[in-house]
Design an enzyme around this catalytic site. Structure first.
Site, mmCIF file in Angstrom:
data_model
loop_
_atom_site.group_PDB
_atom_site.id
_atom_site.type_symbol
_atom_site.label_atom_id
_atom_site.label_comp_id
_atom_site.label_asym_id
_atom_site.label_seq_id
_atom_site.Cartn_x
_atom_site.Cartn_y
_atom_site.Cartn_z
ATOM 1 N N HIS A 44 0.001 2.350 -13.542
ATOM 2 C CA HIS A 44 0.798 1.271 -14.138
ATOM 3 C C HIS A 44 2.243 1.749 -14.269
ATOM 4 O O HIS A 44 2.473 2.884 -14.699
ATOM 5 C CB HIS A 44 0.251 0.879 -15.515
ATOM 6 C CG HIS A 44 0.994 -0.261 -16.117
ATOM 7 N ND1 HIS A 44 0.834 -1.562 -15.674
ATOM 8 C CD2 HIS A 44 1.940 -0.307 -17.091
ATOM 9 C CE1 HIS A 44 1.649 -2.354 -16.365
ATOM 10 N NE2 HIS A 44 2.320 -1.610 -17.229
ATOM 11 N N MET A 63 -3.740 -6.491 -7.761
ATOM 12 C CA MET A 63 -3.237 -7.431 -8.768
ATOM 13 C C MET A 63 -4.325 -8.391 -9.262
ATOM 14 O O MET A 63 -4.150 -9.605 -9.298
ATOM 15 C CB MET A 63 -2.037 -8.204 -8.218
ATOM 16 C CG MET A 63 -0.915 -7.326 -7.717
ATOM 17 S SD MET A 63 -0.325 -6.142 -8.965
ATOM 18 C CE MET A 63 0.487 -7.267 -10.110
ATOM 19 N N GLY A 113 0.784 -1.219 0.000
ATOM 20 C CA GLY A 113 0.000 0.000 0.000
ATOM 21 C C GLY A 113 0.819 1.274 0.000
ATOM 22 O O GLY A 113 0.414 2.280 0.593
#
Length: 204
Positions: free
Chosen positions: A111, A92, A14
């Site tokens: 990304h 994910m 995180g």
């Protein structure tokens, strides 16, 4: 206009979530985090959120009979928290059209490459294998494609001689921690305009 409520989805530590939390605390992002969701019970993001007094829930994919059941539980948690913007921060999992439809044009993803180049789960490895001289990160709206939706912001880093996946990832992550809060700030301030399914205009 009511304050935006973020729902952050993580699968790991995180770190991008923490940069978003800091940007909210500083007043850069005028929103609150309503819930943090993970798909892995061991995700450190759960502990980070809990320590900050933010509701955190694990929806364990392995405990769900199907992708549909998994995503229905995610959506139910987001709706219960009155989330207005879904933020994927190292989540994910590939999301189905069902989830995308539930929050159409209200899901952001980050990304670690300059999309449309080097999508997928191994961006840094693929960048190094190809011999690219420049990499970076991309913030985009999520659609039904993988790492495909309309691009909001991008920033670059040089690929250096002798770089490893780890050293490249560390430099890209520094940019991510600046760029993601900025993109969320633009969204909550109403400055992002989708011109079509490919182009985003940033309004002054």
């Amino acid at each position: 206009m009511s304050k935006h409520i973020l729902g952050i989805l993580c699968s790991g530590r995180g770190s991008n979530m923490q940069s978003i939390m800091a940007a909210i605390e500083s007043g850069q992002i005028k929103a609150e985090i309503g819930i943090v969701l993970t798909d892995k019970p061991e995700a450190r993001a759960l502990q980070v959120a809990s320590e900050a007094g933010i509701k955190s829930v694990c929806v364990n994919r392995k405990a769900c009979a199907s992708q549909q059941e998994f995503e229905e539980k995610l959506v139910a948690e987001l709706k219960a928290a009155n989330v207005t913007l879904v933020v994927l921060a190292g989540f994910m999992r590939i999301l189905s059209p069902y989830f995308v439809d539930a929050y159409r044009h209200q899901i952001l993803n980050i990304h670690p490459s300059l999309l449309p180049s080097f999508g997928g789960a191994h961006a840094h490895r693929d960048v190094l294998a190809y011999g690219t001289k420049v990499s970076g990160c991309t913030i985009h709206f999520v659609d039904e494609g993988m790492d495909h939706g309309p691009i909001i912001l991008q920033d670059t880093v040089p690929v250096l001689d002798g770089d490893t996946e780890e050293t490249l990832a560390a430099r890209v992550l520094e940019k991510e921690h600046i760029l993601y809060p900025r993109a969320i700030e633009l969204f909550v301030d109403g400055r992002l305009e989708l011109l079509d399914d490919r182009h985003v205009r940033i309004k002054e």
